[in-house]
Enzyme design. Structure first.
Site, short mmCIF file in Angstrom:
data_model
loop_
_atom_site.label_atom_id
_atom_site.label_comp_id
_atom_site.label_asym_id
_atom_site.label_seq_id
_atom_site.Cartn_x
_atom_site.Cartn_y
_atom_site.Cartn_z
N ASN A 80 100.26 -54.22 39.55
CA ASN A 80 101.65 -53.91 39.91
C ASN A 80 102.63 -54.73 39.06
O ASN A 80 102.27 -55.22 37.99
CB ASN A 80 101.90 -54.09 41.41
CG ASN A 80 102.83 -53.01 41.96
OD1 ASN A 80 103.94 -52.81 41.46
ND2 ASN A 80 102.38 -52.33 42.99
N ARG A 81 103.85 -54.93 39.54
CA ARG A 81 104.94 -55.46 38.70
C ARG A 81 105.28 -56.91 39.00
O ARG A 81 105.22 -57.34 40.15
CB ARG A 81 106.19 -54.58 38.87
CG ARG A 81 106.02 -53.19 38.30
CD ARG A 81 107.16 -52.27 38.69
NE ARG A 81 107.01 -50.97 38.05
CZ ARG A 81 106.25 -49.98 38.52
NH1 ARG A 81 105.59 -50.15 39.65
NH2 ARG A 81 106.16 -48.84 37.87
N HIS A 106 100.74 -54.28 35.61
CA HIS A 106 99.27 -54.14 35.60
C HIS A 106 98.58 -55.03 34.56
O HIS A 106 97.64 -54.60 33.88
CB HIS A 106 98.88 -52.69 35.39
CG HIS A 106 99.28 -51.78 36.52
ND1 HIS A 106 99.26 -52.18 37.84
CD2 HIS A 106 99.71 -50.49 36.52
CE1 HIS A 106 99.65 -51.16 38.61
NE2 HIS A 106 99.94 -50.13 37.84
N HIS A 180 93.04 -48.24 40.39
CA HIS A 180 94.19 -47.35 40.20
C HIS A 180 93.75 -45.89 40.08
O HIS A 180 94.27 -45.13 39.26
CB HIS A 180 94.95 -47.77 38.93
CG HIS A 180 96.39 -47.37 38.92
ND1 HIS A 180 96.80 -46.08 38.70
CD2 HIS A 180 97.53 -48.09 39.10
CE1 HIS A 180 98.12 -46.01 38.72
NE2 HIS A 180 98.58 -47.23 38.97
N TYR A 182 93.61 -42.02 40.75
CA TYR A 182 94.46 -40.93 41.22
C TYR A 182 93.58 -39.91 41.93
O TYR A 182 92.65 -39.37 41.32
CB TYR A 182 95.15 -40.23 40.06
CG TYR A 182 96.22 -40.97 39.33
CD1 TYR A 182 97.55 -40.55 39.38
CD2 TYR A 182 95.93 -42.06 38.51
CE1 TYR A 182 98.55 -41.20 38.67
CE2 TYR A 182 96.91 -42.72 37.80
CZ TYR A 182 98.21 -42.28 37.88
OH TYR A 182 99.19 -42.93 37.16
N ASP A 252 106.59 -44.78 45.63
CA ASP A 252 105.95 -45.73 44.73
C ASP A 252 106.22 -47.12 45.30
O ASP A 252 106.90 -47.94 44.69
CB ASP A 252 106.50 -45.59 43.31
CG ASP A 252 105.63 -46.29 42.27
OD1 ASP A 252 104.61 -46.91 42.66
OD2 ASP A 252 105.95 -46.20 41.06
N GLN A 289 99.73 -49.94 47.84
CA GLN A 289 100.77 -49.23 47.09
C GLN A 289 100.46 -47.75 47.16
O GLN A 289 99.45 -47.28 46.64
CB GLN A 289 100.80 -49.69 45.63
CG GLN A 289 101.92 -49.07 44.80
CD GLN A 289 103.22 -49.85 44.86
OE1 GLN A 289 103.28 -50.91 45.48
NE2 GLN A 289 104.25 -49.37 44.20
N GLU A 317 96.60 -47.94 46.21
CA GLU A 317 96.16 -49.16 45.54
C GLU A 317 96.21 -50.34 46.52
O GLU A 317 97.29 -50.87 46.82
CB GLU A 317 97.07 -49.44 44.33
CG GLU A 317 97.18 -48.28 43.36
CD GLU A 317 98.44 -48.37 42.53
OE1 GLU A 317 98.64 -49.40 41.85
OE2 GLU A 317 99.24 -47.41 42.57
#
Length: 353
Positions: A80-81, A106, A180, A182, A252, A289, A317
């Site tokens: 993440n950020r 990431h 991560h 999808y 998000d 997340q 996540e």
């Protein structure tokens, strides 16, 4: 139960990439790459017994290197950020590469998702899998400390894929690891995930600014589009005029899980009505997340030449909170020498008739 290793291809640096195919006695198979620890495929039956792939990804290593939007990978050293890529440890400031809108995302420019991991398979009485190891050296992507990291994937006959993370360091550092992948339980990404029903055991979430950086508050989901405490379709409120949906371009966001610290509990479920497939997520982590595939634009061609359109995949996540090093009220992501980071997440697949 079976496990088979094959060559998936070679990177631009001529490193061999291995593919490990895990199979159980219940019709489920999983393919794992030692490049980025990527989950390449998860094939599970629908309510009619038809087995199909339910995750997004690529058919060759070149596309994973050049085009992938973190499909299926291990995200780290910090998932993440982190705001502007900056954080402090004991008064010392660290500056990470800013690889996403002025922030660190990431793990940076070449995070764990782009590394070759050492791999070893195992075949036990009740599960088969692969254990991965990577040494992130002191200063890599400007993180402090030599950090040893182990991630194992294990498949059992109950259609559970268990992911276990472990890390150690020789200098105080930060760590936040997740997967991560999808998911699209209907068709692997050919259509959107807006008709999937989602439930998240979370009474609170962490709102973000327009750069997707947490504001530092922990807000209630009550009377907001972020209330997934009971099943609802992802598309039900996603177009609501809400500042947080505008900031995220959809969902998000990090959800603060209603669970005991460290306990591995059921915290999220996804159901797709046409296939009948059900995905249940268990974790020891404090957050998750939920990402509704808002950055997919149709310009990435994935497996079977499918163009991944807007919101054609969703991510769940499991994690510590984004930008945690800059918020004292968030669960700590500090890892000291002599300590061990441990985390478990389980993806369990089933069907509802």
């Amino acid at each position: 139960m079976t496990i088979k290793e094959s060559t998936f291809g070679y990177t631009k640096e001529n490193q061999r990439v291995s593919l490990f195919k895990l199979g159980n006695g219940a019709g489920m198979t999983v393919e794992i790459l030692n490049y980025g620890g990527i989950i390449k495929t998860i094939c599970v039956p629908d309510r009619y017994g038809k087995v199909e792939d339910v995750v997004l990804g690529h058919d060759n290593i070149t596309d994973y290197e050049e085009k992938s939007d973190y499909f299926g990978c291990i995200a780290g050293r910090f998932a993440n950020r982190i705001n502007q890529g900056r954080f402090h440890i004991n008064g010392t400031r660290f500056q990470l590469p800013q690889n996403s809108n002025g922030n660190s995302l990431h793990g940076g420019v070449k995070g764990f998702d782009k590394q070759i991991w050492k791999a070893q398979t195992f075949n036990r009485e009740d599960e088969v899998g692969v254990s991965l190891f990577y040494l992130s050296k002191d200063g890599e992507e400007d993180y402090p400390g030599n950090m040893k990291c182990w991630v194992s994937y294990a498949l059992d006959n109950n259609n559970q894929l268990k992911i276990e993370y472990r890390a150690e360091t020789d200098k105080t550092t930060i760590v936040n690891l997740t997967n991560h992948t999808y998911f699209n339980l209907k068709d692997g990404g050919e259509t959107t995930i807006l008709d999937h029903s989602l439930k998240i055991e979370a009474s609170y979430f962490t709102p973000v600014d327009d750069r997707l950086i947490p504001l530092g508050t922990i807000d209630t989901v009550k009377t907001t589009p972020f209330d997934f405490r009971e099943y609802k379709t992802i598309g039900k409120h996603i177009e609501t005029d809400h500042v947080q949906l505008r900031n995220g371009g959809g969902y998000d966001h990090n959800f603060v899980l209603d669970k005991k610290d460290g306990a591995c509990e059921l915290i999220a479920s996804v159901y797709e009505p046409i296939s009948g497939r059900l995905l249940e997520v268990f974790t020891t982590e404090p957050g998750i997340q939920f990402y509704s595939g808002n950055f997919l634009k149709g310009d990435i061609i994935g497996k079977k030449d499918v163009a991944y359109q807007f919101r054609s995949g969703l991510c769940l996540e499991t994690q510590h909170f984004p930008d945690a090093p800059n918020h004292d009220n968030f669960p700590s992501t500090i890892l000291n020498p002599g300590e061990q980071f441990k985390s478990t997440t389980i993806y369990k697949f089933g069907i509802e008739i």
